[in-house]
Write a protein that holds these residues in place. Structure first.
Motif, PDB file in Angstrom:
ATOM      1  N   HIS A 184       0.195   6.668  -3.070  1.00 55.24           N
ATOM      2  CA  HIS A 184       0.341   6.800  -1.623  1.00 55.24           C
ATOM      3  C   HIS A 184      -1.030   6.732  -0.959  1.00 55.24           C
ATOM      4  CE1 HIS A 184       3.983   8.754  -3.230  1.00 55.24           C
ATOM      5  NE2 HIS A 184       4.577   8.317  -2.134  1.00 55.24           N
ATOM      6  N   HIS A 213       9.450   0.847  -3.049  1.00 52.52           N
ATOM      7  CA  HIS A 213       8.833   2.188  -3.129  1.00 52.52           C
ATOM      8  C   HIS A 213       9.947   3.214  -2.930  1.00 52.52           C
ATOM      9  CE1 HIS A 213       5.373   5.116  -2.113  1.00 52.52           C
ATOM     10  NE2 HIS A 213       6.499   5.823  -1.979  1.00 52.52           N
ATOM     11  N   HIS A 269      11.581   7.197  -4.628  1.00 50.08           N
ATOM     12  CA  HIS A 269      11.458   8.319  -5.568  1.00 50.08           C
ATOM     13  C   HIS A 269      12.879   8.665  -5.998  1.00 50.08           C
ATOM     14  CE1 HIS A 269       7.229   9.374  -4.271  1.00 50.08           C
ATOM     15  NE2 HIS A 269       7.641   8.678  -3.235  1.00 50.08           N
ATOM     16  N   HIS A 300       2.780   3.335   2.356  1.00 44.67           N
ATOM     17  CA  HIS A 300       2.588   3.783   3.745  1.00 44.67           C
ATOM     18  C   HIS A 300       1.402   3.094   4.442  1.00 44.67           C
ATOM     19  CE1 HIS A 300       5.819   6.548   3.028  1.00 44.67           C
ATOM     20  NE2 HIS A 300       5.191   6.988   1.955  1.00 44.67           N
ATOM     21  N   ASP A 321      11.509   4.518   0.483  1.00 44.95           N
ATOM     22  CA  ASP A 321      10.835   5.789   0.200  1.00 44.95           C
ATOM     23  C   ASP A 321      11.838   6.943   0.129  1.00 44.95           C
ATOM     24  OD1 ASP A 321       8.671   7.452  -0.414  1.00 44.95           O
ATOM     25  OD2 ASP A 321       8.347   7.985   1.674  1.00 44.95           O
TER      26      ASP A 321
HETATM   27 ZN    ZN Z   1       6.625   7.812  -1.642  1.00 46.09          ZN
END
Ligand code: ZN
Ligand code: GUN
Length: 427
Positions: free
Chosen positions: A228, A73, A75, A267, A316
């Motif tokens: 998410h 995960h 970005h 998460h 993340d």
């Molecule tokens: Zn994220």
């Protein structure tokens, strides 16, 4: 020509969460034989050398050869805003994330950051990842093109948002469906690339958009879907205001066809009992992002969920504060301690390799050292700094030798990286 890499070798014959550290296989003087991008054999180094005299040998001495680490995960468009100070989730998105993601309207900027991100990931030993792009379709093209150039296994999708995001960073239900479908048809299954259907999270999607993306997933059930879930308590409360009809946060996905076995829920900290039950029932995966959860103040993930469902481990980036999966394992250890459960180094290494491959449903391709798997490898120097070196001197087994690198290591510990049978870092 075949390559034979020699060193300490660590692989897994099972899940250490289920059967303990004995799930690991360790050779003090081991080897991995690589041919045509695939692992052909793993075992005793001297025996492999004798059996394959024509192979080109790379000897890493006492360094530890593991499967390449996977980040489930991330970005990539947030590469440049990593470590931005002082905000919690919603303010952090508005203050740092959205303005930066706006810049990806320029395809040349997207291309530059995609290359920079993949090179940083590789330098940290990460050979595969599952990334969000921005709402711009060209931001997906940029990452996949950069991955293709490096021969990396990459999962990614266009982030969809049609509300509660600034002008210029919103699509519509229809354009999200159309763009996602076109990208999926262009990229999914091409070489080592996989398309992932990507609604950012319920607060930034209308019911119509969630429904459209649920329909797309229904048409392409072999694709993964990432989003998410229950990251911060303020966010959960906002979701309840936006979706008063929903039983809970997960229900906002479930009601629109966005709950399933191929779902990756980032998460998943503040889960209600029904949500955990449903995730377990459908066989979904949740992704633990510990440096992000402490950095933006989200909370402490319950690793006990691993007894009931697939759990991945991820940076993340850039809510997470590091590109390094070593640092991420360290943070998972620290969060575990705060919740009263010391994760074993075997569990941490497994989460970052085979566990993430299982979360992404590619355990038959990557995430372990075994014949037939793709040759993605990381070679860890277990004495990469004076502080780590002195802490390992009295190590009596591989776990004592490895744990200081997990807790204190960074890209300096990454001696070499192989991706698809090619050495991309180190000699
Ligand atoms: Zn994220
Ligand atoms: N929730 C929705 N978008 C994001 C994001 O970009 N990062 C994190 N950490 N949480 C999110």
């Amino acid at each position: 020509m075949a390559d034979l890499v020699l060193g300490q070798v660590l692989s897994f014959a099972g899940d250490p969460f289920a059967i303990g550290p004995a799930a690991a296989r360790h050779w003090t003087r081991g080897g991995v034989l690589i041919e045509d991008g695939l692992i052909r054999a793993v075992g005793d180094g001297d025996a492999l050398r004798t059996g394959h005299p024509m192979a080109r040998v790379t000897d890493y001495g006492g360094a530890l050869i593991s499967a390449g680490v996977i980040d489930s995960h991330v970005h990539y468009p947030q590469t440049a805003i990593i470590a931005s100070w002082g905000k919690r989730l919603i303010d952090w998105l508005n203050r740092y994330t959205f303005p930066e993601e706006m810049r990806f309207a320029d395809p040349s900027y997207a291309g530059e950051v995609a290359g920079r991100y993949l090179d940083l990931a590789l330098a940290h030993g990460t050979t595969a990842m599952c990334s969000y792009a921005t709402i711009h379709p060209a931001s997906v093209d940029a990452l996949f093109a950069a991955a293709q150039a490096r021969g990396m296994r990459v999962f990614a999708g266009k982030t969809c948002m049609d509300r509660n995001a600034p002008e210029g960073l919103r699509d519509t239900a229809q354009s999200a469906y159309d763009d996602s479908r076109r990208l999926l048809e262009t990229w999914h299954g091409r070489g080592r690339l996989s398309y992932v259907i990507t609604p950012r999270f319920s607060p930034t999607s209308s019911r119509e958009q969630l429904e459209a993306l649920g329909a797309l997933w229904g048409e392409h059930p072999d694709c993964l879907m990432q989003t998410h879930l229950s990251e911060q308590t303020d966010e959960v409360a906002w979701v309840k205001r936006l979706f008063p009809e929903a039983r809970d946060y997960l229900d906002t996905y479930e009601a629109h066809g966005l709950l399933g076995q191929g779902g990756l829920y980032g998460h998943a900290i503040h889960l209600e009992p029904r949500e955990a039950d449903r995730l377990a029932e459908v066989g979904a995966a949740v992704i633990h992002c510990p440096t992000s959860n402490t950095f933006i103040g989200s909370g402490l993930f319950d690793m006990g969920l691993s007894a009931r469902m697939r759990v991945g481990l991820a940076t993340d980036t850039g809510g997470g504060s590091s590109f390094s999966m070593l640092r991420t394992m360290a943070a998972a250890y620290e969060v575990g301690q705060l919740r009263g459960r010391a994760l074993h180094p075997a569990e941490l290494m497994w989460l970052a390799t085979a566990g993430n491959a299982r979360a992404l449903r590619v355990e038959d391709r990557v995430g372990n050292l075994a014949p037939g798997l793709e040759a993605d490898l990381v070679v860890l120097d277990l004495a990469s700094t004076p502080a780590i070196e002195q802490a390992t001197r009295r190590a009596e087994d591989v776990w004592q030798a490895l744990f200081p690198t997990i807790m204190m290591g960074d890209d300096r510990a990454v001696r070499a990286v192989w991706s698809g049978g090619r050495c991309l870092k180190g000699a």
